[in-house]
Design a protein around this motif. Structure first.
Motif, PDB file in Angstrom:
ATOM      1  N   GLY A  36       0.807  -1.212   0.000  1.00 24.21           N
ATOM      2  CA  GLY A  36       0.000   0.000   0.000  1.00 24.21           C
ATOM      3  C   GLY A  36       0.837   1.257   0.000  1.00 24.21           C
ATOM      4  N   ASN A  37       1.123   1.779   1.185  1.00 24.20           N
ATOM      5  CA  ASN A  37       1.858   3.037   1.314  1.00 24.20           C
ATOM      6  C   ASN A  37       3.234   2.779   1.907  1.00 24.20           C
ATOM      7  N   ALA A  38       4.251   2.826   1.084  1.00 20.63           N
ATOM      8  CA  ALA A  38       5.627   2.616   1.560  1.00 20.63           C
ATOM      9  C   ALA A  38       6.207   3.914   2.099  1.00 20.63           C
ATOM     10  N   VAL A  39       7.116   3.789   3.056  1.00 24.39           N
ATOM     11  CA  VAL A  39       7.782   4.957   3.639  1.00 24.39           C
ATOM     12  C   VAL A  39       9.266   4.645   3.799  1.00 24.39           C
ATOM     13  N   LYS A  40      10.106   5.656   3.654  1.00 24.68           N
ATOM     14  CA  LYS A  40      11.549   5.480   3.851  1.00 24.68           C
ATOM     15  C   LYS A  40      11.881   5.717   5.321  1.00 24.68           C
ATOM     16  N   ILE A  41      12.733   4.883   5.871  1.00 21.97           N
ATOM     17  CA  ILE A  41      13.060   4.986   7.280  1.00 21.97           C
ATOM     18  C   ILE A  41      13.759   6.297   7.608  1.00 21.97           C
ATOM     19  N   SER A  42      14.428   6.858   6.626  1.00 18.62           N
ATOM     20  CA  SER A  42      15.124   8.131   6.826  1.00 18.62           C
ATOM     21  C   SER A  42      14.154   9.288   7.054  1.00 18.62           C
ATOM     22  N   VAL A  48      10.554   6.275  16.205  1.00 19.68           N
ATOM     23  CA  VAL A  48       9.546   5.401  15.600  1.00 19.68           C
ATOM     24  C   VAL A  48      10.098   4.001  15.344  1.00 19.68           C
ATOM     25  N   PRO A  49      11.170   3.839  14.572  1.00 23.07           N
ATOM     26  CA  PRO A  49      11.693   2.484  14.400  1.00 23.07           C
ATOM     27  C   PRO A  49      12.219   1.877  15.698  1.00 23.07           C
ATOM     28  N   LYS A  50      12.749   2.741  16.600  1.00 21.20           N
ATOM     29  CA  LYS A  50      13.310   2.216  17.852  1.00 21.20           C
ATOM     30  C   LYS A  50      12.219   1.682  18.780  1.00 21.20           C
ATOM     31  N   ALA A  51      10.973   2.142  18.627  1.00 23.28           N
ATOM     32  CA  ALA A  51       9.874   1.579  19.416  1.00 23.28           C
ATOM     33  C   ALA A  51       9.687   0.105  19.087  1.00 23.28           C
ATOM     34  N   PHE A  52       9.828  -0.230  17.825  1.00 20.39           N
ATOM     35  CA  PHE A  52       9.668  -1.618  17.379  1.00 20.39           C
ATOM     36  C   PHE A  52      10.874  -2.457  17.783  1.00 20.39           C
ATOM     37  N   VAL A  53      12.053  -1.878  17.683  1.00 19.12           N
ATOM     38  CA  VAL A  53      13.266  -2.591  18.092  1.00 19.12           C
ATOM     39  C   VAL A  53      13.204  -2.891  19.588  1.00 19.12           C
ATOM     40  N   ASN A 123      22.870  -9.862   2.584  1.00 15.53           N
ATOM     41  CA  ASN A 123      22.566  -9.082   1.386  1.00 15.53           C
ATOM     42  C   ASN A 123      22.000  -7.691   1.661  1.00 15.53           C
ATOM     43  N   TYR A 124      21.567  -7.438   2.913  1.00 15.01           N
ATOM     44  CA  TYR A 124      20.933  -6.155   3.215  1.00 15.01           C
ATOM     45  C   TYR A 124      21.476  -5.592   4.525  1.00 15.01           C
ATOM     46  N   THR A 125      21.505  -4.264   4.613  1.00 18.86           N
ATOM     47  CA  THR A 125      21.941  -3.609   5.850  1.00 18.86           C
ATOM     48  C   THR A 125      20.819  -3.665   6.875  1.00 18.86           C
ATOM     49  N   LYS A 126      21.170  -3.360   8.129  1.00 15.27           N
ATOM     50  CA  LYS A 126      20.163  -3.351   9.188  1.00 15.27           C
ATOM     51  C   LYS A 126      19.063  -2.322   8.900  1.00 15.27           C
ATOM     52  N   GLU A 127      19.472  -1.144   8.393  1.00 12.81           N
ATOM     53  CA  GLU A 127      18.479  -0.108   8.104  1.00 12.81           C
ATOM     54  C   GLU A 127      17.537  -0.552   6.991  1.00 12.81           C
ATOM     55  N   GLN A 128      18.073  -1.230   5.980  1.00 12.13           N
ATOM     56  CA  GLN A 128      17.234  -1.723   4.888  1.00 12.13           C
ATOM     57  C   GLN A 128      16.255  -2.787   5.395  1.00 12.13           C
ATOM     58  N   ILE A 129      16.733  -3.673   6.246  1.00 14.48           N
ATOM     59  CA  ILE A 129      15.868  -4.728   6.801  1.00 14.48           C
ATOM     60  C   ILE A 129      14.754  -4.115   7.636  1.00 14.48           C
ATOM     61  N   LEU A 130      15.118  -3.147   8.497  1.00 12.80           N
ATOM     62  CA  LEU A 130      14.120  -2.523   9.370  1.00 12.80           C
ATOM     63  C   LEU A 130      13.093  -1.732   8.555  1.00 12.80           C
TER      64      LEU A 130
END
Length: 662
Positions: A36-42, A48-53, A123-130
């Motif tokens: 649906g609606n993709a967003v860039k982590i940057s 926001v991402p750290k809440a999930f981590v 194959n992917y960085t941590k930021e890409q995976i998250l």
């Protein structure tokens, strides 16, 4: 042995892409699926991402895909309980599970997951995976990805989430049903507090930020219009996958053009909102529901609604709504009956099968028109026996209704099916009557294009002649009677021609009902409405005042009146092969013989009905005319008056045998 599979990079790479869905007016619609609606982590605030981590995988930045400390802890719990219930999945493992594997909890699946996760980390960085994880994870209520969930729940993009909102979203994903904000608020609040404590403990927020967040009231959005849009788009994307013979990832970066009509959707949504509060049962439970509107001209689905995911395509017992399709249409099309044909409604026993009418009574001799209008069960079963079950099943197949192998009994006439029929297929099938015997599958989609302009699917007409147009008209005429004085009589004062059939299915042969339908059509639209009990338990049974002829029909009436407030539909067009004729009431009522009336008979001895010119009843005998005619034609043979009368009697006997009484 274990059949290992490797990392599908195409599947992972597609997660940053999105599917765009457009309405009939080319405006974007809400779509909250995996693409649906993709967003860039940057673009997101750091918290926001750290809440999930913090709550899902606190050692995410330290491990290489597997958190062995957490795995050992989970394993010890599993050994104690002799089960395999503890997840211990890292964010990387969850991403693989959502893109490559099923949800089964087995050691083999876990080993496959570990194998692919190792390849992912290489194959992917941590930021890409998250980032990809946040764009695909499920947040309940049909919402995938943090951007869609943020907009749907809080009416803000993910980049504008505050800490309290971010922690709430992170709380939901552990168990979207258990922490559903609309049904389990207390559970969610407790889980959110746990997320905030984990964020504080891991140094992701300060104590001041924690105190502010813990005291912030989180308010959820209840925008039903967007919810209805998402219901439509979910079905559109599912249909698009079928059309291209692929999956959602094959539609990433594509635009789906649909027939979605905002005004129609608004009508159907408001109508359900107005009527549903009155359908609550004695346990305080509201029914499950679904509704669909099809434009007959384009065979397009222009609006739909459902209380749960996939209600529209869930198979249920269709009850008496099946009768026009499985029984009367094929019987009329094969010239076995007419609307005036008489059937004896009586107690029957077919090898132990003893069906009953809804009211438990028997009407004696009734016409096919009366039987269909009143939804008489015995008449439907007798007619099915006349045409044959195999012929009925074959006819339904032409309408895209494919029954189960076990649906080979007489209960087919009453909608007693092994698996049932979906509301989508049922409503779609009724368009054959509105469209003069021509059937075509209904669609939500006009075309599918890639974002660079390449058309990968284009809707093309594919009509099929299933029944004669006079058959379609005769069924329509009888269903108009049902809408005026039969089970759908709540439609009787509609200021336009409308045909309708209701159906009610009881709960476990009790006095309570499980399904209630009204399927209707005008020259413009075909509408299917269903209220029911998906749980199939007694607590969820429909209220006693909910039958096909009550609230589903009332909802139908309200929708139609709103649709045609300023632009009513034209009348159904009568084919040239349909004629009006008078039948002889003396023969009809006294001897149950269907014959045409003499033109000289008094009006009280005649009744007008419509027929196909291909299946007219035999002509009644006019004694004076017949004697003169016979005398003239046989004059050369010098036959006596008695001989002429004997021939007339034989002729009348032969013609009477043509009447369809059974």
């Amino acid at each position: 042995s274990i059949d290992y599979i490797d990392l599908d990079k195409k599947s992972i790479d597609s997660l940053g892409k999105s599917i765009q869905v457009l309405g009939n007016d080319l405006t974007p619609l809400e779509y909250n699926g995996q693409y649906g609606n993709a967003v860039k982590i940057s673009e997101l605030p750091d918290y926001v991402p750290k809440a999930f981590v913090a709550i899902e995988d606190k050692r995410f930045y330290k491990h290489k895909g597997m958190d062995y400390i957490r795995i050992m802890g989970a394993l010890l719990k599993d050994l104690k309980t002799m089960s395999f219930k503890e997840g211990a999945s890292t964010i990387s493992q969850q991403l693989i599970k959502n893109t490559h594997l099923s949800n089964e909890r087995t050691i083999k699946r876990k080993l496959k997951e570990i194998h692919i996760t190792r390849q992912l980390e290489k194959n992917y960085t941590k930021e890409q995976i998250l980032e990809k994880y946040l764009n695909i994870i499920y947040f309940g209520n049909g919402l995938h990805g943090i951007e869609s969930s943020s907009k749907a729940y809080f009416s803000v993009p993910a980049k504008e989430l505050n800490i309290a909102q971010a922690a709430t979203l992170a709380a939901i994903i552990n168990s979207p049903a258990k922490y559903n904000p609309y049904n389990n608020w207390d559970n969610l609040v407790n889980r959110q507090k746990k997320v905030l404590k984990a964020m504080l403990k891991n140094g992701f927020i300060t104590n001041a930020q924690y105190q502010e967040a813990i005291n912030t009231t989180v308010r959820f959005n209840h925008d039903k219009q967007k919810k209805c849009q998402d219901i439509y788009t979910q079905h559109a994307v599912r249909q698009a996958c079928q059309y291209i013979n692929g999956s959602e990832k094959d539609l990433a970066d594509c635009v789906i053009y649909t027939y979605y009509d905002r005004d129609v959707q608004d009508i159907i949504s408001k109508t359900f909102d107005n009527f549903l509060p009155y359908t609550q049962n004695k346990h305080g439970v509201l029914p499950d529901y679904a509704g669909i509107i099809i434009d007959n001209g384009a065979n397009s689905v222009i609006g739909l609604i459902e209380s749960n995911d996939n209600n529209i395509i869930t198979k249920r017992q269709p009850a008496s709504t099946i009768k026009p399709l499985a029984v009367y249409a094929p019987a009329i099309d094969n010239n076995l009956i007419t609307p005036a044909s008489l059937i004896l409604d009586e107690p029957v026993n077919y090898n132990g099968y003893t069906p009953k009418n809804y009211n438990g009574k028997h009407a004696g001799w009734i016409s096919v028109r009366e039987a269909l209008s009143a939804s008489n069960n015995i008449a439907a079963i007798k007619t099915l026996r006349k045409i044959g079950i195999d012929a009925s099943i074959e006819f339904l197949r032409k309408l895209n209704i494919n029954l189960d192998e076990q649906d080979s009994g007489l209960s087919l006439a009453l909608g007693g099916l092994h698996k049932g029929i979906s509301l989508y297929d049922l409503t779609q099938a009724y368009t054959v009557f509105a469209n003069n015997g021509i059937f075509e599958k209904s669609s939500l989609i006009k075309k599918i294009m890639t974002k660079d302009g390449k058309i990968i699917y284009q809707s093309k007409p594919c009509p099929q002649k299933v029944i004669h147009e006079d058959t379609a008209y005769l069924i329509t005429d009888m269903l108009q009677t049902a809408a005026k004085e039969g089970t759908a009589k709540r439609l009787r004062d509609c200021p336009y021609q409308i045909a309708a059939k209701t159906g009610t299915n009881s709960y476990m042969k009790s006095s309570q009902n499980n399904d209630a339908y009204c399927v209707s059509y005008t020259s413009k639209h075909t509408i299917g409405i269903w209220l029911g009990n998906l749980s199939n338990d007694e607590k969820g049974a429909l209220a006693r005042n909910v039958t096909g002829g009550t609230y589903p029909t009332m909802i139908t009436k309200n929708i139609n009146n709103s649709l045609y407030k300023d632009n009513p539909p034209h009348d159904f067009v009568r084919p040239k092969t349909i004629v009006y004729a008078d039948i002889d009431l003396v023969e009809y009522n006294k001897n149950q013989n269907l014959v045409l009336a003499n033109a000289l008979s008094a009006p009280r001895y005649k009744k007008r009905e419509i027929f196909s010119i291909n299946n007219l009843p035999p002509r009644a005998i006019n004694i004076k005319w017949e004697i003169k005619s016979k005398a003239d034609s046989l004059n050369s043979k010098k036959k006596s008056f008695m001989e002429i009368m004997i021939e007339l009697i034989k002729s009348k006997k032969t013609k009477s045998q043509k009447a369809t009484n059974y």
